[in-house]
Design an enzyme around this catalytic site. Sequence first.
Site, PDB file in Angstrom:
ATOM      1  N   ASN A   1     -10.315   0.974   7.295  1.00  0.00           N
ATOM      2  CA  ASN A   1     -11.715   0.920   7.717  1.00  0.00           C
ATOM      3  C   ASN A   1     -11.914   0.756   9.216  1.00  0.00           C
ATOM      4  O   ASN A   1     -13.032   0.889   9.705  1.00  0.00           O
ATOM      5  CB  ASN A   1     -12.451  -0.182   6.960  1.00  0.00           C
TER       6      ASN A   1
ATOM      7  N   TYR B   1       0.805  -1.231   0.000  1.00  0.00           N
ATOM      8  CA  TYR B   1       0.000   0.000   0.000  1.00  0.00           C
ATOM      9  C   TYR B   1       0.836   1.278   0.000  1.00  0.00           C
ATOM     10  O   TYR B   1       0.277   2.370  -0.056  1.00  0.00           O
ATOM     11  CB  TYR B   1      -0.953   0.003   1.201  1.00  0.00           C
TER      12      TYR B   1
ATOM     13  N   HIS C   1      -4.634   6.133  -1.067  1.00  0.00           N
ATOM     14  CA  HIS C   1      -5.225   5.976   0.264  1.00  0.00           C
ATOM     15  C   HIS C   1      -4.215   6.221   1.380  1.00  0.00           C
ATOM     16  O   HIS C   1      -4.597   6.440   2.518  1.00  0.00           O
ATOM     17  CB  HIS C   1      -5.802   4.566   0.397  1.00  0.00           C
TER      18      HIS C   1
ATOM     19  N   ASN D   1     -14.341   5.715   4.548  1.00  0.00           N
ATOM     20  CA  ASN D   1     -14.578   4.712   5.589  1.00  0.00           C
ATOM     21  C   ASN D   1     -13.680   4.883   6.814  1.00  0.00           C
ATOM     22  O   ASN D   1     -14.089   4.577   7.933  1.00  0.00           O
ATOM     23  CB  ASN D   1     -14.442   3.302   5.019  1.00  0.00           C
TER      24      ASN D   1
END
Length: 191
Positions: free
Chosen positions: A66, A14, A19, A113
């Site tokens: 999340n 990631y 994000h 989220n």
Amino acid sequence: MFVIVGLGNPSKEYENTRHNIGFDTIDAIADKYHIQVAELKHKAKIGKGYIGGDKVILAKPLTFMNLSGESVRAIIDYYKVDVETELVVISDDISLLPGQLRIRKRGSAGGHNGLKNIIQHVGGDNFQRIRMGVGEKPKEYDLVDWVLGHFNKEDRKAVDEAIQKAVQAVEIILTDGADAAMNEFNRKVQS
């Protein structure tokens, strides 16, 4: 004391994704102020230091996006910070162009989220946040694929500049308050 939380997802896959712009911003703050963000505590990587005369806790939740609220709740409970005045959350925003910042003292999750989970865990949306533009999802993309994707070269340049502006925004929030930071940075960028 201030708690500054950058949102993202842990693990190599990631890194440098849309994000994870919150993580990237925490890294930039840590670099500038020589704060090592390595201690594993409260379901996060945290670092303690000073920005100006203010003691800060920098945090990168390790709960995945999340469930960010679990970590944020644990941090604010442990350090007994005031959610409305001493918490700053940095996240990505697909409704803003790459390079654009939007600073708010409160507000909805806007479909994010991570912010939604924080709002749920802290019991409201009255906390300061810096939303960082990552660009709107093209029609042909799935939202998850978009936010977990990487920036093109041009957008990466704009985002790197925005990260430096976000570092400045944090400094202003700490010294002069969110209103001053909003006046300085809540401007549209040209596409």
